[in-house]
Design a protein around this motif. Structure first.
Motif, PDB file in Angstrom:
ATOM      1  N   THR A  23       0.844  -1.181   0.000  1.00  8.20           N
ATOM      2  CA  THR A  23       0.000   0.000   0.000  1.00  8.20           C
ATOM      3  C   THR A  23       0.881   1.233   0.000  1.00  8.20           C
ATOM      4  O   THR A  23       1.831   1.329   0.761  1.00  8.20           O
ATOM      5  CB  THR A  23      -0.893   0.029   1.248  1.00  8.20           C
ATOM      6  OG1 THR A  23      -1.597  -1.201   1.341  1.00  8.20           O
ATOM      7  CG2 THR A  23      -1.894   1.168   1.169  1.00  8.20           C
ATOM      8  N   THR A  53       2.770   5.247   7.988  1.00  4.57           N
ATOM      9  CA  THR A  53       1.420   5.637   8.367  1.00  4.57           C
ATOM     10  C   THR A  53       1.215   5.428   9.859  1.00  4.57           C
ATOM     11  O   THR A  53       1.965   4.711  10.491  1.00  4.57           O
ATOM     12  CB  THR A  53       0.371   4.802   7.582  1.00  4.57           C
ATOM     13  OG1 THR A  53      -0.904   5.057   8.131  1.00  4.57           O
ATOM     14  CG2 THR A  53       0.672   3.328   7.672  1.00  4.57           C
ATOM     15  N   HIS A  55      -1.023   4.035  13.136  1.00  5.49           N
ATOM     16  CA  HIS A  55      -1.799   2.813  13.328  1.00  5.49           C
ATOM     17  C   HIS A  55      -3.275   3.009  12.990  1.00  5.49           C
ATOM     18  O   HIS A  55      -3.896   2.175  12.360  1.00  5.49           O
ATOM     19  CB  HIS A  55      -1.654   2.328  14.772  1.00  5.49           C
ATOM     20  CG  HIS A  55      -0.323   1.710  15.047  1.00  5.49           C
ATOM     21  ND1 HIS A  55       0.724   2.404  15.618  1.00  5.49           N
ATOM     22  CD2 HIS A  55       0.155   0.475  14.780  1.00  5.49           C
ATOM     23  CE1 HIS A  55       1.774   1.604  15.701  1.00  5.49           C
ATOM     24  NE2 HIS A  55       1.464   0.438  15.204  1.00  5.49           N
ATOM     25  N   ARG A  58      -3.724   3.102   9.348  1.00  4.61           N
ATOM     26  CA  ARG A  58      -3.578   1.775   8.751  1.00  4.61           C
ATOM     27  C   ARG A  58      -4.857   0.967   8.952  1.00  4.61           C
ATOM     28  O   ARG A  58      -5.311   0.255   8.054  1.00  4.61           O
ATOM     29  CB  ARG A  58      -2.380   1.046   9.370  1.00  4.61           C
ATOM     30  CG  ARG A  58      -1.839  -0.063   8.463  1.00  4.61           C
ATOM     31  CD  ARG A  58      -0.583  -0.665   9.023  1.00  4.61           C
ATOM     32  NE  ARG A  58      -0.767  -1.132  10.372  1.00  4.61           N
ATOM     33  CZ  ARG A  58       0.210  -1.282  11.247  1.00  4.61           C
ATOM     34  NH1 ARG A  58       1.431  -0.943  10.915  1.00  4.61           N
ATOM     35  NH2 ARG A  58      -0.033  -1.731  12.451  1.00  4.61           N
ATOM     36  N   GLU A  62      -7.231  -0.576   6.084  1.00  2.00           N
ATOM     37  CA  GLU A  62      -7.661  -1.967   6.047  1.00  2.00           C
ATOM     38  C   GLU A  62      -9.169  -2.078   6.005  1.00  2.00           C
ATOM     39  O   GLU A  62      -9.751  -2.909   5.331  1.00  2.00           O
ATOM     40  CB  GLU A  62      -7.107  -2.723   7.260  1.00  2.00           C
ATOM     41  CG  GLU A  62      -5.692  -3.222   7.000  1.00  2.00           C
ATOM     42  CD  GLU A  62      -5.029  -3.766   8.252  1.00  2.00           C
ATOM     43  OE1 GLU A  62      -5.734  -4.126   9.197  1.00  2.00           O
ATOM     44  OE2 GLU A  62      -3.788  -3.806   8.260  1.00  2.00           O
TER      45      GLU A  62
END
Ligand SMILES: [Zn+2]
Length: 85
Positions: A23, A53, A55, A58, A62
């Motif tokens: 990504t 990035t 957390h 991220r 996702e």
């Protein structure tokens, strides 16, 4: 690229997904001033280029992938039944 907002700090970034594992995140503006986690890690001496990035972001990415909002740019190849022989 697709604009995505961090669910925690609200930072907007551009995200491009090449594959399930790759990504690319492009921060817009100054990440250190917009994302608290980014700022904290940068303050500890981590170069911002080494922080891909936060957390929360991220997780947001996702989740976007899971929801189908963010699709991988390369087409997935599934084995097609009956065409493998
Ligand atoms: Zn963040």
């Amino acid at each position: 690229m697709r604009e995505l907002k961090c669910g925690t700090c609200g930072t907007r970034v551009l995200v491009e997904k090449y594959s399930p594992t790759h990504t690319s995140v492009q921060w817009q503006g100054d990440a250190q001033s917009s994302c608290p986690e980014f700022a904290r890690r940068a303050a500890l001496g981590e170069p911002s280029s080494a922080i891909p990035t936060c957390h929360a972001l991220r997780d947001s990415i996702e989740r976007a992938v899971y929801d189908g909002v963010l699709e991988t740019d390369s087409p997935r190849s599934y084995p097609v039944a009956g065409r493998l022989g």
